[in-house]
Each structure stands twice: as C-alpha cells, then as structure tokens.
Design an enzyme around this catalytic site. Structure first.
Site, PDB file in Angstrom:
ATOM      1  N   HIS A 105       0.842  -1.201   0.000  1.00 36.79           N
ATOM      2  CA  HIS A 105       0.000   0.000   0.000  1.00 36.79           C
ATOM      3  C   HIS A 105       0.882   1.259   0.000  1.00 36.79           C
ATOM      4  O   HIS A 105       0.714   2.158  -0.826  1.00 36.79           O
ATOM      5  CB  HIS A 105      -0.911  -0.049   1.238  1.00 36.79           C
ATOM      6  CG  HIS A 105      -1.736   1.174   1.485  1.00 36.79           C
ATOM      7  ND1 HIS A 105      -3.110   1.142   1.465  1.00 36.79           N
ATOM      8  CD2 HIS A 105      -1.396   2.456   1.764  1.00 36.79           C
ATOM      9  CE1 HIS A 105      -3.574   2.361   1.715  1.00 36.79           C
ATOM     10  NE2 HIS A 105      -2.554   3.167   1.912  1.00 36.79           N
ATOM     11  N   GLU A 106       1.884   1.282   0.904  1.00 40.59           N
ATOM     12  CA  GLU A 106       2.751   2.462   1.007  1.00 40.59           C
ATOM     13  C   GLU A 106       3.631   2.615  -0.231  1.00 40.59           C
ATOM     14  O   GLU A 106       3.842   3.722  -0.720  1.00 40.59           O
ATOM     15  CB  GLU A 106       3.626   2.374   2.266  1.00 40.59           C
ATOM     16  CG  GLU A 106       2.860   2.411   3.582  1.00 40.59           C
ATOM     17  CD  GLU A 106       1.956   3.631   3.727  1.00 40.59           C
ATOM     18  OE1 GLU A 106       2.343   4.727   3.265  1.00 40.59           O
ATOM     19  OE2 GLU A 106       0.862   3.494   4.299  1.00 40.59           O
ATOM     20  N   HIS A 141       1.856   4.370  -2.985  1.00 41.96           N
ATOM     21  CA  HIS A 141       1.873   5.827  -2.829  1.00 41.96           C
ATOM     22  C   HIS A 141       3.215   6.384  -3.332  1.00 41.96           C
ATOM     23  O   HIS A 141       3.261   7.377  -4.054  1.00 41.96           O
ATOM     24  CB  HIS A 141       1.767   6.217  -1.346  1.00 41.96           C
ATOM     25  CG  HIS A 141       0.399   6.086  -0.741  1.00 41.96           C
ATOM     26  ND1 HIS A 141      -0.720   6.660  -1.291  1.00 41.96           N
ATOM     27  CD2 HIS A 141      -0.024   5.469   0.385  1.00 41.96           C
ATOM     28  CE1 HIS A 141      -1.774   6.390  -0.516  1.00 41.96           C
ATOM     29  NE2 HIS A 141      -1.383   5.665   0.506  1.00 41.96           N
TER      30      HIS A 141
HETATM   31 ZN   LIG Z   1      -2.386   5.191   2.256  1.00 43.73          ZN
END
Ligand SMILES: [Zn+2]
Length: 378
Positions: free
Chosen positions: A66-67, A70
């Site tokens: 998830h990170e 980003h």
């Molecule tokens: Zn996030």
C-alpha cells in the site's frame, strides 16, 4: 516516525520499521491463532500459531505494498520520496515535496486504497482456488482473513479525514474547486480532527465495555488528532509563506570558511559583521563542504574551542538542502523537514553560493505574515 530497523531500500526509497510494528505483528498473530483459526478443539494448535504468524507477516507486506504504491505514484509525479516506515498504526510514506496539482494529489492518495482493494481481490481469488482444489481449512481461513482485513484497511483509509488517504482525496477535491491548496488542506485537516474526536469517544465507550482492547480506537484517534493538527498548522504556515521568495528571507553573501578553521578562530575573525545563524564551510580545495550552525558552535565548551575545527561540526552537503533565490519559501518547508531542519544553501544558476536560510529565518517570516485564510474558522 523513527525507523528502528532498516529493512532495505526499494528504487532508492529507504524502507524500515519502527519497533512498535512488533506490537501489531504480535497482536494480529495472536488474533489469528486464537480467534480466527482454531476449528476443532477451540484452542490453537501449533499449526494455528505458525499460520497466525505467517498471516500477520503477509498483512504487514500488504501494508508495505500500500505504502510503496503511494511512493511510486508520488515519484511518477515528480515528488521526491524520502522513506517508508511501518509502525503501530500502519505505514507512513515520507514525501519531500508536494504534488504540483490537484490531479496528482488525488492519484498519489487514491492509489493506496486501490492497492489494498486489489490485494483483497487477489487473496479472495486465492481462497476460491484453494477451496475448489479440495480445500484446506487453515489456508482458506488465513486467506479469508487477509482479504477481509485488506478491504477493511481500504475502507478505513478512504474516510475523508486527513491524514488518512480519504482526507487527501477530499483535499484534492476542494483544491480543484477553490484553486487554493492551503484552504483545502486546512479543511481536510479539520475533518481529520473531527473524526479523531469521534474515535476517541468510541475508545472511551469501548474502554467501559471491553477494557483496554476496547480503547484501541482512542489510541488511533489520539494519533490522528495530533497528526491532523500538525497538518493544519503546516497548511496555515505554508499558505502564509507562498508569496515570499527565498531571496527575501535569506542571509545574503554568507562567509565560506575553510573546514580546518577552529571554532575560536571562527568566532574571533569571521562573525563580527555577520548576522546569519549558519555559515558555509569549504573543504581544503575550496569546494563547498556543508554548513555549520550557530547552535553547533555554541554547544562547543569554551575550553575546547581552540582545538575543535569546523570539520567536526559540519553538516555535510549530502544532508544540506539547496534552493534558488526566486523560489517561494513555502517550497522549502518540506526540504527542512526531510533534512531534519538543517540550513538551506541558496545557489545561483552557476551553482555559486549566494545566501543561506535557517529554520529561524522562515519562522521569522511566518511570524510576520501568518494570518487566517479566508473562510476558515479556527
Ligand atoms: Zn495510504
């Protein structure tokens, strides 16, 4: 967030974990082994514990994915990514800079929950495959837990409250409408504070009914509240600094002092005409080597000033942010944060030193210019 253990790096981005991540690892492994998996006797077997630990580790890898998503999208939009750290409440991706437009802001935020949803899809599909291949209770249960928790993560992160991803999406939307990034940030951060207060309230109710484990939302709420408050403050300062250039606040023509100079020589010979709070330091060949702050000089005891050289106090170039004189100082803020407040060297187009900016210079400018943005009540 401090990285206690560095895991490595991915495409130049430092990835690490804070020690507090061990707490969630243990909590999730325990939840899995004790509540989710035991099917027959009701108490976890050795296999349940192994599966619990594996499930918890895969969840952490999901958080990491998830990170990283980003970080990858941020980098694609020209935003420098400093590091990714996993900690007690999930992950943080430290950006050095900001999206240049609302569209990029939206994509950098939205890709995180999208990744979590995609992972939920993958784990769900894997569960279906295992089930159709005859089924294996333990593996199926872990996979089912993994898709549900990834979906839950995506849903939680989509709540429109900064610093959650949903808050960033809200900011991007408001930014598009008002064309005022600072106002949009302040509004998203305020929504974050409201949501944090709701979580704290839920935690207090939970504490009354379930004890400490029920108070969990309050801990998350406290963390979110302080993060949202920080973002609001930051947005206000940033907004007030948007129209001031680096050249206006810098200390011009700072002396460049050889690194072999001792602290007592520096104080005696270089500083009388100079009012800046940092000086530039050159190496033996005359090249810029970094900066020395007044604070570092003050910290040297008087009796050691004749023997301490600037080389021992220098903040090396690698840790020194640089800027151009015509940039707005608001764009320096992230560089200060990323390089832990080290002074900024201001260079001209020929990379010659023309000035130096310290945190105190920016603070002074903010002090004079900071006001309430229109339409925002505090
Ligand atoms: Zn996030």
């Amino acid at each position: 967030m401090r990285q206690s253990i560095r895991l490595g790096s991915f495409a130049g981005i430092v990835i690490g974990v804070n020690w507090s991540v061990l707490v969630i690892l243990a909590l999730f492994a325990w939840e899995l082994a004790d509540y989710v998996l035991p099917s027959q006797s009701g108490s976890p077997s050795g296999a349940d514990w192994v599966a619990g630990v594996i499930g918890a580790v895969v969840l952490l890898l999901s958080l990491l994915a998830h990170e990283i998503s980003h970080a990858v999208v941020a980098r694609h939009h020209g935003v420098v990514v400093q590091s990714i750290t996993l900690f007690l409440f999930g992950g943080v991706t430290q950006l050095e800079g900001e999206a240049h437009d609302a569209g990029a802001d939206f994509r950098i935020a939205a890709v995180g929950p999208a990744t979590s949803i995609a992972l939920a899809g993958v784990f769900g599909a894997l569960q279906a495959v295992v089930a159709s291949a005859g089924g294996h209770g333990l593996v199926e249960n872990v996979l089912s837990w993994l898709w549900k928790i990834n979906l839950l993560l995506a849903a939680f992160n989509l709540i429109p409250a900064a610093p959650l991803d949903g808050g960033r999406i809200l900011r991007a939307g408001l930014w598009t409408r008002s064309h005022d990034r600072s106002r949009a940030s302040v509004a998203a951060a305020r929504a974050g504070r409201v949501f944090a207060v709701v979580l704290i309230g839920l935690g207090i109710v939970g504490l009354a009914y379930d004890g400490l484990i029920g108070a969990w939302p309050a801990f998350i709420g406290l963390f979110l509240y302080s993060a949202a408050r920080g973002e609001e403050q930051y947005a206000l300062i940033r907004g007030s600094l948007a129209n001031i250039s680096v050249g206006q606040v810098m200390t011009p023509k700072p002396p460049a002092v050889p690194s072999r100079t001792t602290v007592s020589d520096l104080v005696m010979h270089y500083l009388w005409q100079y009012h800046g709070e940092a000086i530039a330091v050159t190496d033996d060949r005359g090249y810029l080597a970094g900066t020395v702050t007044a604070q570092a000089v003050r910290a040297v005891p008087v009796e050691r000033r004749a023997t301490t050289t600037l080389a021992q106090l220098v903040v090396p170039l690698a840790d020194t942010p640089v800027a151009r004189a015509d940039e707005p100082i608001s764009s320096l803020l992230e560089r200060f944060v990323a390089k832990s407040g080290n002074p900024v060297l201001v260079l001209d187009t020929h990379n010659q030193l023309v000035g130096i900016v310290t945190g105190a210079d920016v603070q002074r400018a903010a002090l004079w210019t900071m006001g309430r943005p229109q339409g925002v009540r505090r």
